[in-house]
Design a protein around this motif. Structure first.
Motif, PDB file in Angstrom:
ATOM      1  N   VAL A 143       0.785  -1.086   0.157  1.00 27.89           N
ATOM      2  CA  VAL A 143       0.061   0.039   0.098  1.00 27.89           C
ATOM      3  C   VAL A 143       0.832   1.171   0.175  1.00 27.89           C
ATOM      4  O   VAL A 143       2.256   1.300   0.287  1.00 27.89           O
ATOM      5  N   ASP A 144       0.188   2.499  -0.548  1.00 24.35           N
ATOM      6  CA  ASP A 144       1.067   3.374  -0.645  1.00 24.35           C
ATOM      7  C   ASP A 144       0.666   4.197   0.868  1.00 24.35           C
ATOM      8  O   ASP A 144       0.120   3.963   1.712  1.00 24.35           O
ATOM      9  N   SER A 145       1.307   5.452   0.916  1.00 24.76           N
ATOM     10  CA  SER A 145       1.002   6.367   2.205  1.00 24.76           C
ATOM     11  C   SER A 145      -0.572   6.616   2.236  1.00 24.76           C
ATOM     12  O   SER A 145      -0.971   7.012   3.419  1.00 24.76           O
ATOM     13  N   LYS A 146      -1.473   6.594   1.368  1.00 22.82           N
ATOM     14  CA  LYS A 146      -2.645   6.871   1.600  1.00 22.82           C
ATOM     15  C   LYS A 146      -3.514   5.478   1.640  1.00 22.82           C
ATOM     16  O   LYS A 146      -4.725   5.478   1.563  1.00 22.82           O
ATOM     17  N   VAL A 169      -3.916   0.218  -2.152  1.00 22.25           N
ATOM     18  CA  VAL A 169      -3.057  -1.003  -2.564  1.00 22.25           C
ATOM     19  C   VAL A 169      -2.373  -0.519  -4.059  1.00 22.25           C
ATOM     20  O   VAL A 169      -3.046  -0.146  -4.888  1.00 22.25           O
ATOM     21  N   GLN A 170      -1.177  -0.822  -4.100  1.00 24.17           N
ATOM     22  CA  GLN A 170      -0.542  -0.774  -5.219  1.00 24.17           C
ATOM     23  C   GLN A 170      -0.135  -2.091  -5.941  1.00 24.17           C
ATOM     24  O   GLN A 170       0.058  -1.987  -7.323  1.00 24.17           O
ATOM     25  N   ARG A 171       0.040  -3.058  -4.869  1.00 22.48           N
ATOM     26  CA  ARG A 171       0.225  -4.296  -5.941  1.00 22.48           C
ATOM     27  C   ARG A 171      -0.585  -5.187  -4.875  1.00 22.48           C
ATOM     28  O   ARG A 171      -0.591  -5.513  -3.712  1.00 22.48           O
ATOM     29  N   PHE A 172      -1.075  -6.387  -5.650  1.00 25.70           N
ATOM     30  CA  PHE A 172      -1.998  -7.391  -5.123  1.00 25.70           C
ATOM     31  C   PHE A 172      -1.311  -8.759  -5.459  1.00 25.70           C
ATOM     32  O   PHE A 172      -1.658  -8.975  -6.665  1.00 25.70           O
ATOM     33  N   TYR A 173      -0.943  -9.583  -4.822  1.00 23.11           N
ATOM     34  CA  TYR A 173      -0.436 -10.853  -5.055  1.00 23.11           C
ATOM     35  C   TYR A 173       0.388 -10.849  -6.365  1.00 23.11           C
ATOM     36  O   TYR A 173       0.463 -11.656  -7.307  1.00 23.11           O
ATOM     37  N   GLY A 174       1.516  -9.810  -6.363  1.00 27.74           N
ATOM     38  CA  GLY A 174       2.296  -9.418  -7.634  1.00 27.74           C
ATOM     39  C   GLY A 174       1.687  -8.980  -8.679  1.00 27.74           C
ATOM     40  O   GLY A 174       2.630  -8.720  -9.554  1.00 27.74           O
ATOM     41  N   VAL A 175       0.400  -8.499  -8.583  1.00 28.67           N
ATOM     42  CA  VAL A 175       0.051  -7.951  -9.788  1.00 28.67           C
ATOM     43  C   VAL A 175      -0.129  -6.354  -9.643  1.00 28.67           C
ATOM     44  O   VAL A 175      -0.961  -5.926  -8.569  1.00 28.67           O
ATOM     45  N   PRO A 176       0.399  -5.546 -10.550  1.00 30.39           N
ATOM     46  CA  PRO A 176       0.717  -4.187  -9.984  1.00 30.39           C
ATOM     47  C   PRO A 176      -0.920  -3.585 -10.340  1.00 30.39           C
ATOM     48  O   PRO A 176      -1.208  -3.808 -11.533  1.00 30.39           O
ATOM     49  N   ILE A 177      -1.135  -2.455  -9.522  1.00 27.00           N
ATOM     50  CA  ILE A 177      -2.347  -1.612  -9.881  1.00 27.00           C
ATOM     51  C   ILE A 177      -2.257  -0.870 -11.230  1.00 27.00           C
ATOM     52  O   ILE A 177      -3.167  -0.385 -11.730  1.00 27.00           O
ATOM     53  N   ASP A 178      -1.000  -0.577 -11.704  1.00 30.59           N
ATOM     54  CA  ASP A 178      -0.885   0.308 -12.803  1.00 30.59           C
ATOM     55  C   ASP A 178      -0.654  -0.584 -14.174  1.00 30.59           C
ATOM     56  O   ASP A 178      -0.024  -0.212 -15.027  1.00 30.59           O
ATOM     57  N   VAL A 209      -6.072 -12.415   0.784  1.00 26.88           N
ATOM     58  CA  VAL A 209      -6.197 -11.638   2.090  1.00 26.88           C
ATOM     59  C   VAL A 209      -6.091 -10.373   1.628  1.00 26.88           C
ATOM     60  O   VAL A 209      -4.970  -9.938   1.050  1.00 26.88           O
ATOM     61  N   GLY A 210      -7.086  -9.251   1.877  1.00 25.68           N
ATOM     62  CA  GLY A 210      -6.933  -7.890   1.565  1.00 25.68           C
ATOM     63  C   GLY A 210      -6.537  -7.005   2.692  1.00 25.68           C
ATOM     64  O   GLY A 210      -6.389  -7.701   3.765  1.00 25.68           O
ATOM     65  N   PRO A 211      -6.543  -5.807   2.478  1.00 26.52           N
ATOM     66  CA  PRO A 211      -6.196  -5.073   3.921  1.00 26.52           C
ATOM     67  C   PRO A 211      -7.106  -5.424   5.101  1.00 26.52           C
ATOM     68  O   PRO A 211      -8.298  -5.777   4.951  1.00 26.52           O
ATOM     69  N   PHE A 271     -19.148  -2.122  -0.180  1.00 23.45           N
ATOM     70  CA  PHE A 271     -18.524  -1.368   1.156  1.00 23.45           C
ATOM     71  C   PHE A 271     -17.206  -0.467   0.622  1.00 23.45           C
ATOM     72  O   PHE A 271     -16.119  -1.458   0.620  1.00 23.45           O
ATOM     73  N   PRO A 272     -17.470   0.650   0.403  1.00 25.32           N
ATOM     74  CA  PRO A 272     -15.949   1.282   0.004  1.00 25.32           C
ATOM     75  C   PRO A 272     -15.340   1.601   1.055  1.00 25.32           C
ATOM     76  O   PRO A 272     -15.872   1.881   2.346  1.00 25.32           O
ATOM     77  N   THR A 273     -13.903   1.494   1.067  1.00 25.09           N
ATOM     78  CA  THR A 273     -13.147   1.592   2.441  1.00 25.09           C
ATOM     79  C   THR A 273     -12.639   3.280   2.555  1.00 25.09           C
ATOM     80  O   THR A 273     -11.795   3.513   3.616  1.00 25.09           O
ATOM     81  N   GLY A 274     -12.883   3.883   1.580  1.00 23.01           N
ATOM     82  CA  GLY A 274     -12.251   5.351   1.541  1.00 23.01           C
ATOM     83  C   GLY A 274     -10.742   5.183   0.983  1.00 23.01           C
ATOM     84  O   GLY A 274      -9.941   6.324   0.935  1.00 23.01           O
ATOM     85  N   THR A 275     -10.250   3.923   0.390  1.00 21.83           N
ATOM     86  CA  THR A 275      -9.139   3.959  -0.549  1.00 21.83           C
ATOM     87  C   THR A 275      -9.532   3.317  -1.855  1.00 21.83           C
ATOM     88  O   THR A 275     -10.648   3.505  -2.246  1.00 21.83           O
ATOM     89  N   ASN A 276      -8.585   2.965  -2.609  1.00 21.96           N
ATOM     90  CA  ASN A 276      -8.896   2.173  -3.814  1.00 21.96           C
ATOM     91  C   ASN A 276      -9.490   0.876  -3.586  1.00 21.96           C
ATOM     92  O   ASN A 276      -9.937   0.177  -4.513  1.00 21.96           O
ATOM     93  N   VAL A 277      -9.823   0.245  -2.331  1.00 16.92           N
ATOM     94  CA  VAL A 277     -10.122  -0.944  -2.044  1.00 16.92           C
ATOM     95  C   VAL A 277     -11.973  -0.956  -1.740  1.00 16.92           C
ATOM     96  O   VAL A 277     -12.084   0.063  -1.120  1.00 16.92           O
ATOM     97  N   LEU A 278     -12.482  -1.786  -2.596  1.00 20.68           N
ATOM     98  CA  LEU A 278     -13.922  -1.700  -2.330  1.00 20.68           C
ATOM     99  C   LEU A 278     -14.444  -3.194  -2.128  1.00 20.68           C
ATOM    100  O   LEU A 278     -13.700  -4.125  -2.662  1.00 20.68           O
TER     101      LEU A 278
END
Length: 183
Positions: free
Chosen positions: A28-31, A34-43, A102-104, A137-144
């Motif tokens: 995860v970044d400072s906010k 999630v930037q990378r999930f099980y090796g898959v980048p968010i970009d 497993v997520g945040p 359920f939005p978490t306030g991050t890029n995770v829902l």
């Protein structure tokens, strides 16, 4: 001596996590996005998906009247992830309904709504009608976290209905949206 070996072996088997258990693997970044999930980048882009060191199947899915590219990825730990892309080839979101993913804050598919609420006490389940029924359920991050709307009482989707008591439903999937820059 035989008994001692059997006891030691039994202890090791009980103390070891099951072979199918996956440890949380995300950054995860400072906010707290999630930037990378099980090796898959968010970009990730559609052009780069084949360069991932994982098994990938590319196809299409219907969404909002158009066909969109998707990649089904068997990521680190054998976790199944769907990557949905826009028509421009940029990632729209990653999603996993794999109960081993497993997520945040330890939330995964199969976790209870009460667990999600405890992890994000200032956030809430949102449900309604938009291109069909939804419950998220939005978490306030890029995770829902996505829930199965059929597990809610049908009155939840009646226009103008009074508030309903939401049952302790289970998470259907974890979704992480790409972070778009202002470019």
């Amino acid at each position: 001596m035989q008994l001692t070996r059997k006891i030691c072996l039994a202890f090791l088997l009980l103390a070891s996590p099951p072979a199918h258990a996956a440890t949380a693997q995300f950054t995860v970044d400072s906010k707290r996005n999630v930037q990378r999930f099980y090796g898959v980048p968010i970009d990730l882009t559609l052009a780069r998906v084949k360069s991932l060191p994982f098994r990938v199947k590319i196809g299409e899915e219907m969404g909002e009247g158009d066909m969109y590219p998707v990649a089904r990825i068997q990521a680190q730990g054998g976790i199944e992830i769907k990557a949905s892309f826009g028509l421009n080839g940029k990632l729209y979101y990653l999603e996993s309904s794999d109960p081993k993913a497993v997520g945040p804050k330890g939330i995964r598919a199969g976790s209870l709504l009460s667990d999600v609420k405890a992890a994000w006490p200032t956030k809430k389940l949102i449900y309604g009608l938009a291109d069909g029924r939804f419950a998220t359920f939005p978490t306030g991050t890029n995770v829902l976290y996505v829930f199965d709307p059929s597990e809610l009482p049908s009155q939840a989707f009646d226009v103008g209905a009074a508030k309903i008591v939401v049952p302790n439903i289970k998470v259907k999937s974890i979704r992480m949206f790409a972070l778009f820059s202002d470019e």
